[in-house]
Design an enzyme around this catalytic site. Structure first.
Site, mmCIF file in Angstrom:
data_model
loop_
_atom_site.group_PDB
_atom_site.id
_atom_site.type_symbol
_atom_site.label_atom_id
_atom_site.label_comp_id
_atom_site.label_asym_id
_atom_site.label_seq_id
_atom_site.Cartn_x
_atom_site.Cartn_y
_atom_site.Cartn_z
ATOM 1 N N ARG A 22 0.828 -1.214 0.000
ATOM 2 C CA ARG A 22 0.000 0.000 0.000
ATOM 3 C C ARG A 22 0.859 1.261 0.000
ATOM 4 O O ARG A 22 0.580 2.197 -0.752
ATOM 5 C CB ARG A 22 -0.953 0.014 1.194
ATOM 6 N N ASN A 40 -6.005 -2.886 1.851
ATOM 7 C CA ASN A 40 -5.923 -4.334 1.984
ATOM 8 C C ASN A 40 -7.326 -4.897 2.061
ATOM 9 O O ASN A 40 -8.229 -4.264 2.611
ATOM 10 C CB ASN A 40 -5.173 -4.722 3.259
#
Length: 94
Positions: A22, A40
């Site tokens: 990320r 996620n």
């Protein structure tokens, strides 16, 4: 966003959690001038909304296949999305 701008909703699978995917996505997107978000998912995948110039979106889609060090990407599935859904800037969400 109009003309040469587009948005894509992307699902990345493989070893993509626990490897800073990320943060890497946010950094790469910002370098390319993209806006959107990344998060996620509970199934171990990562989902991202990326929006910006066509060429930058295409470049980011290609970069997703490699990911950050430690990642092992199995698949990158994308679909067109509305640019209206893209926030200002790029953020990591939960």
């Amino acid at each position: 966003m109009a003309g040469d701008r587009k948005a894509a909703l992307v699902r990345i699978t493989g070893r993509v959690q626990g490897v800073c995917f990320r943060v890497w996505t946010r950094d790469e997107a910002e370098r390319l001038g993209l806006v959107g978000w990344v998060r996620n998912e509970s199934d171990g995948s990562v989902t991202a909304l990326i929006a910006g110039p066509d060429a930058a979106v295409a470049t980011m889609l290609g970069r997703f296949w490699k990911g950050p060090p430690g990642a092992s990407v199995a698949d990158v599935a994308s679909e067109d999305a509305s640019t209206v859904e893209a926030p200002a800037g790029f953020r990591i969400t939960r």
